[in-house]
Design an enzyme around this catalytic site. Sequence first.
Site, PDB file in Angstrom:
ATOM      1  N   THR A 211      10.205   0.346   7.194  1.00 55.55           N
ATOM      2  CA  THR A 211       8.866   1.014   6.758  1.00 55.55           C
ATOM      3  C   THR A 211       7.867   0.837   7.785  1.00 55.55           C
ATOM      4  O   THR A 211       7.454  -0.033   8.210  1.00 55.55           O
ATOM      5  CB  THR A 211       8.541   0.574   5.317  1.00 55.55           C
ATOM      6  OG1 THR A 211       9.335   0.720   4.543  1.00 55.55           O
ATOM      7  CG2 THR A 211       7.139   1.291   4.883  1.00 55.55           C
ATOM      8  N   GLY A 262       8.363  -3.803   2.858  1.00 53.83           N
ATOM      9  CA  GLY A 262       9.105  -5.016   2.223  1.00 53.83           C
ATOM     10  C   GLY A 262      10.091  -4.230   1.225  1.00 53.83           C
ATOM     11  O   GLY A 262      10.366  -3.222   1.096  1.00 53.83           O
TER      12      GLY A 262
END
Length: 343
Positions: A211, A262
Amino acid sequence: MIKTGLTLICIFLMGFLLSSYGQQASPKRYVLAIHGGAGTILKKNMSDSLERAYVAELTKSLREGYRVLQAGGTSVDAVTAAIQIMEDSPLFNAGKGAVFNHKGENEMDASIMDGKTLKAGAVAGVHTIRNPITAAKAVMEQSEHVMMVGAGAEEFADSKGIVLVDPSYFWTKPRWDALQRILQRDKEATALDHDDKQSNRKKYVDEKFGTVGCVALDQQGGLAAGTSTGGMTNKKYGRVGDAPIIGAGNYANDQVAISCTGWGEYYIRTVAAYDVAAMVAYTHVPLAKATQAVIDKIAELGGDGGMIALDKNGEVAMPFNTAGMYRGAITADGAVEVAIYKD
């Protein structure tokens, strides 16, 4: 007269020395920070050429966001510009480098928030938007909504002139090969279960969360945060993580801006990004302490990852509980800092 003159000179020198000392002792003032994913990122597994490629892309992203800020642009525009650079790179799990879901499709999410107005925009489960962060920005600025998903989000993006591409644009061999490895592992694990044999193989979880995200502070004191992702490899049933969820993977107000990376389910459950903002607002703890406390909370639940945060004073924090996190920041005077590993 001489005595008076000497006194004035002494006062001047003391003031100059104190001023110089204050300048030297003052902390760096950051205006933009980025992340490109956290996870099992070890130097022993990284070739020199690949490491240089990551550093180059992170630096390019920082400088593009900084260019916008230097020209007097808003933090929202700087965040969008910086994230687009990473979305266009196959190195990160966003845009061009998005991972594949269980069906072999690239399914992306993104969000952005303006700390000055608390306006926000997000898209989720899109397949044809070249730069999902631009669609999220359009939702924020050109609609009365906060989140749009799937085909509806793509239709809206098209109506606003956002660039759409054929899904094949997102296909990259490394991401495709990663999906095949996971599918094979799942197949082997299923076979072991079917034969009533004990399997010591743990359920596969992405080793790297790619990400991307950015937080920025503009010349008018405005803060903004943005996040973009391809999600988790082999995700099923239209799974959506924290990246497009305001308060979980992304949050900004007039005090602080946060972007997370995460294991999304844990960031949603802890409302991670907003939790940092709440700690800063209500308990007045330093930014570094607030961000670390939230990462520790996620770890206690069994999750991992990291985050970046920037406050109105130019303080930056980038905690993570994984082996590494692609990250970088740039100061008000243009000094670039980039890091990958924990130490």
